[in-house]
Design an enzyme around this catalytic site. Sequence first.
Site, PDB file in Angstrom:
ATOM      1  N   ALA A 120      10.019   7.627  -0.549  1.00 45.19           N
ATOM      2  CA  ALA A 120      11.072   8.179  -1.404  1.00 45.19           C
ATOM      3  C   ALA A 120      11.078   9.692  -1.291  1.00 45.19           C
ATOM      4  CB  ALA A 120      10.859   7.746  -2.851  1.00 45.19           C
ATOM      5  N   GLU A 150       6.945  -0.524   1.412  1.00 49.23           N
ATOM      6  CA  GLU A 150       7.350  -1.619   0.526  1.00 49.23           C
ATOM      7  C   GLU A 150       8.577  -2.350   1.052  1.00 49.23           C
ATOM      8  OE1 GLU A 150       5.958  -0.115  -3.848  1.00 49.23           O
ATOM      9  OE2 GLU A 150       7.114   1.290  -2.626  1.00 49.23           O
ATOM     10  N   GLU A 193       0.933   6.515  -2.270  1.00 52.30           N
ATOM     11  CA  GLU A 193       1.334   7.122  -3.548  1.00 52.30           C
ATOM     12  C   GLU A 193       0.183   7.736  -4.333  1.00 52.30           C
ATOM     13  OE1 GLU A 193       4.341   3.814  -2.701  1.00 52.30           O
ATOM     14  OE2 GLU A 193       2.175   4.094  -2.513  1.00 52.30           O
TER      15      GLU A 193
END
Length: 257
Positions: free
Chosen positions: A65, A113, A133
Amino acid sequence: MSWNTVTLDISDGVARLTVDRPDALNAMNPETLEELEAAIREAERESARVLVLTGAGDDAFIAGADIDYMREFSTPEALAYAERGQNIVRNLQEFPGVTIAAINGYAFGGGCEFSLACDLRVASERAIIGQTEIDLGIIPGWGGTQLLQRLVSDEVARRLVFFGERLDATDAHEHGLVGEVVAHDELYDHVDEMAAELASKPRHALYAAKEALNAFHETGGEGGLTVERRAWSGLFGTPDQREGMAAFVEKREPDFE
């Protein structure tokens, strides 16, 4: 078909969906998530039997992201963003055909993911994969804590999440994260052959097989996603999240408390 950040090409029952932000390593931002959802819906409307997901350029599949966008999230904003990412995961899992991730480079965080949500994964020898993350002060939020355990042992899943390890293609294959590894310049030819063969299979039987295979994993899955979503979003606003994302954007090592 093309949008601003994704392209969709459909031919002979095969849809190739490409995230097209190579200058940003195909990282996900709100526009890209919205367009990705729209493209998956379009592939379904066009009755594609196979959906191939990949990234533009030679460097990245989807490098996660957009951290600069996320770094100032409040918990409610993070919760909404987790839900958007998990919706993409769900769309890939429920797509009425076979989904293949053609992993041509970096697949970190949300990119990892999305690859895990596909039915099959083929990696270029240059691919590097990981749920990274933890070094941003957060955890996987788009399904990673649940999806990893479909493919690897609990021990391996915990190591990948706790350490934020980045696996090269060979190690990813050995751990079961990808089905096979091919030469970088052969990736798309190989995936195209796979997709063409799958598209020649009987549609209803293929989808029935997918539903039956997915059913094995579904018990308790939604509850797990809810736990993950709340845990992920609750980390926004913590010192570790602020420091981890600031360090990433500023290209320095994080100094966690």
